[in-house]
Design a protein around this motif. Structure first.
Motif: not given
Length: 219
Positions: A3-18
Motif C-alpha cells: 500500500g505504499r511505493l518508492i518511485i525514484t528516477p529511472c531511465n526507462l528506455d535503458s531499463f526496458l531495452h525499448s
C-alpha cells in the motif's frame, strides 16, 4: 498488502531495452500512497507509453472514489464483478521499492522491500477509465498481488506481481493469457526496517527510505 511505493528516477528506455513514449513525466516519490496519481506503463500500437493513472481502481459505476480498491488478488480476479474482464486492460507500475508492515506481538513495524542496489522493477496492474463529465475522464488502476513466495512470506502474506523488464511488452499485449502463475518473476529482494516516518504519507524526504536496522536478502 502493498500500500505504499518508492518511485525514484529511472531511465526507462535503458531499463526496458525499448523506446518509451513519454506522455506524462515519471512521477517520483519516497512514500507514494494510494489515492494519488502514479506513473503507469501501457502498450499502444505495439509501443510502450508512460502515462499517469489514479491509484484506485474506479469503474464507471463507482460513486464513492474512497471505495476504489488499490490492489486486487490476481488469483480471484474472475470471481469479483468489479474486475470482470480486468486483464484486458493491463498496465505496469515502475518503482524501486515498496513498504510492508510486519505484525509483531504488540505493534507493527514497517519494512522496505527493494531489489539489490535499489534497482527498479515492474509491478503488474489493471486499469480502467473513469469519466468525470461527458467529455473528460482520467485513468485509474490497481496493483495485482499474489501470495508471497517462501522468502517474503516472513514479512507479509501477499506480495505484488512482479514482471521482468524484458517481458513487459509481451505481458501487456498477451491479453489471452489470464493465468499469470508462470509470468511472475522470481527475483531476489532485500528487506530492511525503516522509521515511523513512513506512517505519514506527507513525509516525502529520502529519510523515509533509510534503514534503521540490518539489511538482509531473501533468496
Amino acid at each position: 498488502m502493498t500500500g505504499r511505493l518508492i518511485i525514484t528516477p529511472c531511465n526507462l528506455d535503458s531499463f526496458l531495452h525499448s523506446a518509451v513514449q513519454i506522455n506524462d513525466a515519471l512521477i517520483t516519490s519516497y512514500n507514494m500512497a494510494p489515492r494519488n496519481f502514479v506513473s503507469i506503463l501501457r502498450l499502444k500500437d505495439d509501443r510502450l507509453t508512460l502515462d499517469k493513472g489514479y491509484w484506485g481502481y474506479s469503474p464507471t459505476w463507482l460513486k464513492v472514489l474512497e471505495h476504489a480498491p488499490y490492489a486486487a488478488r490476481v488469483e480471484s480476479l474472475h470471481e469479483k464483478p468489479m474486475f470482470k474482464n480486468a486483464l484486458s486492460q493491463r498496465c505496469l507500475i515502475p518503482c524501486s521499492g515498496y513498504y510492508e508492515w510486519m505484525q509483531f506481538s504488540r505493534q507493527k513495524r514497517a519494512f522496505a522491500v527493494r531489489r539489490p542496489d535499489n534497482r527498479a522493477f515492474l509491478i503488474a496492474g489493471i486499469w480502467t477509465r473513469y469519466p468525470t463529465s461527458e467529455h473528460t475522464f482520467y485513468d485509474t488502476f490497481a496493483l495485482l498481488t499474489t501470495p508471497s513466495n517462501d522468502a517474503l512470506i516472513r514479512i507479509s502474506e501477499r506480495m505484488p506481481v512482479i514482471i521482468e523488464p524484458d517481458d513487459a511488452s509481451h505481458w501487456l499485449g498477451n491479453l489471452s493469457n489470464t493465468d499469470l502463475t508462470n509470468t511472475i518473476a522470481n527475483d531476489h529482494f532485500d528487506c530492511y526496517p525503516v522509521s515511523t516516518l513512513v506512517n505519514n504519507p506527507s513525509n516525502q524526504s529520502r529519510a523515509v527510505t533509510e534503514p534503521i536496522g540490518q539489511r538482509f536478502r531473501f533468496q
